[in-house]
Design an enzyme around this catalytic site. Structure first.
Site: not given
Lengths: 374, 374
Positions: A92, A266, A304, A306, A309, A335
């Site tokens: 930005d 974002d 999940c 991931c 998890c 996560h």
């Protein structure tokens, strides 16, 4: 080199499946971009970011200007090398941060005088300087220096501010030193006023930026207002350019944005709530800091897959958060980013199969989101 | 099941190369054990710990007793499962933490009344309770509940304290519920007094513990004093049992301990100085927080092949530390642990090849350590 292609538009909504090509790699859109304010997505290293599938991250020019500063960034050879991230980066312009300083800044046509939030030192930021800093940072996608007017600004102030932002956009475009390998996006402003948004979109569109952002939303207004302003604004942006909705990343807004033609998002939400002990899951938000989770030995999100998890329980994560252990912030951050990036993958898949509205309804119901207007 | 074997003794020093076998795996000694106070080695997850080669970690009974507490630990099925670490764990008894509370505690023969450092709540800890808690935690190696007398205690106080610690050791042994799969170590006390150290070592040796720790050192005394007390004490411990020097982990003390027959070490130094921005390197300590490193784009340690040194520069690490970014603490922690574990590997190798003193001299010279007495 920067290129955007539309691969497909969804049957029911016109939501766009696309592809952005940069010198640091290809990004499938719609995409969510984790925020790495100070040359790190808080608590994550670049290996973590790759393992959870991040394709592009954000840096903040304002923060990098103050620390480590332009000289160090130049000596490092830019932000990619400084933080060892070889995939695309978007920066930005610092406009949002500077304007968030409130009484610590003074705006003129020439630029903004502000006091550092770190040590009170005085600085003068201009469109030219913000552009130059981003050239030094070497981000693949740069943003014009804009004024993000407060949500409650009146029509007159907002109009003048928007017009100045357009003049500043021209100055950024003129100052840009590396247009061949860094894409400079324009930022649509205009507050909560339809006609000002339309004017901003039209004027910037005429300047032929390689991409367009919509700024000044998600600043306190109702979500219905934001969605309405997207309905008004997005159709006025060039269709063949990517559309980026700045600072937005809640589950509902990601869907509603994509449905309205947004390609890039974002948000600090994912990482900020993680550090406070809140997880985004397929069943809605789980405030794992709370007492009921102290002896819950199930994963954060049963759906999940991931790393967190698969390896850790809610009880353990709660313990870490309660003890202010760094690892708690890190595991929840991991996560939440994985959850959001996976959600974007599902959204891209749903565009391919023309089933975006069905996916939205399913996810909203499980997450506990009321559709606007229902 | 717990077994210790001596594989080899070094020619010049008698330093021991050994092997500890537990239900959760084998540990080559001499070993350094990272400290995981609150069910996490600060900023590291179990995947990190394995990637840097940690074979055994510590947990703190006092901290785990307060948070998450015995009930949660029991429901979790012990600390291994709670934190998802399937390699060996050693727990201290909580003695050191309780005695560090100063005015917040009161000692009697029966046990210690203390106030929690978290909320001031009152608790009563006994040898039996400390043992039971460690049985619930399920550590592979447990420690007896001891009194760690202050370094400046007089002879009379230290003698009484040491004798009580021996009586408490017997109570711990009697209270131990799982001797078949958890090894309970005795802790030698006796302050700075040779004869008290000798008495403690003799009395505990007679009780046939599966391993012996030396506590109450590295509490402010000169290093020469500590080394002298090791010279006096270690030879009085059973040769065929592992010897653990508690709370010691500086580069010089690791060498001097191994040379004197120590097999196990733990220390918070590595992780604590990391969070403050100091790295342990082959060239000595590097305070990467300091200004000279702001534009130093070389690795933390040019001789290190850890993840951090292969991927990040001093300039980037300094920036993270200056910004109080979690990632800075994490990357420095990773490196410091890797450095220390690698050093122990070099030490084990030097015992194999009968070259420990040469290795010590080389490392001390590069690290900038004066040998005691020179």
């Amino acid at each position: 080199m920067f290129r955007y292609e539309i691969i497909k538009e969804e049957k029911d909504t016109g939501a766009r499946l696309g592809r952005i090509t940069t010198d640091h790699g290809v990004i499938e859109t719609p995409i969510f971009m984790p925020v790495g304010t100070q040359a790190t997505v808080k608590s994550m290293d670049t290996h973590d970011l790759k393992s959870l599938g991040a394709r592009i991250i954000l840096g903040n020019t304002y923060h990098l200007y103050l620390r480590p500063g332009e000289e160090i960034m130049k000596k490092a050879g830019g932000l990619h090398r400084f933080m060892n991230w070889d995939r695309p980066i978007l920066t930005d312009s610092g406009g949002f941060q500077v304007f968030s300083l409130g009484d610590l800044r003074k705006i003129t046509e020439e630029g903004v005088t502000f006091a550092s939030h770190l040590d009170g030192s005085r600085h003068f930021m201009t469109p030219e300087k913000a552009t130059h800093l981003q050239n030094v940072i070497g981000s693949d996608i740069m943003m014009c220096f804009d004024e993000c007017a407060p949500a409650d600004s009146d029509y007159d102030y907002t109009k003048k501010s928007m017009e100045m932002t357009t003049r500043w956009a021209k100055r950024c475009q003129d100052a840009h030193e590396r247009p061949e390998d860094q894409a400079l996006f324009g930022i649509v402003q205009g507050g909560m006023f339809e006609d000002l948004r339309a004017k901003s979109a039209a004027d910037l569109s005429a300047m032929d930026f390689p991409g367009y952002a919509i700024g000044g939303l998600s600043v306190g207004e109702a979500k219905s207002t934001m969605y309405h302003l997207l309905d008004v604004t997005v159709p006025l942006l060039p269709r063949e350019k990517p559309h980026y909705l700045m600072g937005v990343g809640s589950v509902d807004a990601l869907f509603e944005g994509v449905i309205r033609g947004i390609d890039m998002f974002d948000c600090v939400l994912q990482t900020r709530i993680a550090r406070n002990g809140t997880a985004m899951t397929s069943q809605g938000k789980v405030v794992v800091r709370n007492a009921p989770y102290q002896d819950d030995f199930s994963p954060l999100d049963p759906e999940c897959d991931c790393y967190v998890c698969r390896n850790h329980t809610r009880a353990y994560l709660r313990h870490l958060i309660k003890c202010n252990e760094i690892l708690g912030a890190r595991l929840l951050t991991y996560h939440n980013l994985y959850f959001t990036l996976s959600l974007m993958e599902k959204i891209r898949e749903a565009i391919k199969t023309d089933s975006l509205l069905a996916l939205r309804d399913t996810i909203f119901q499980k997450y506990g989101i009321q559709k606007i207007g229902e």
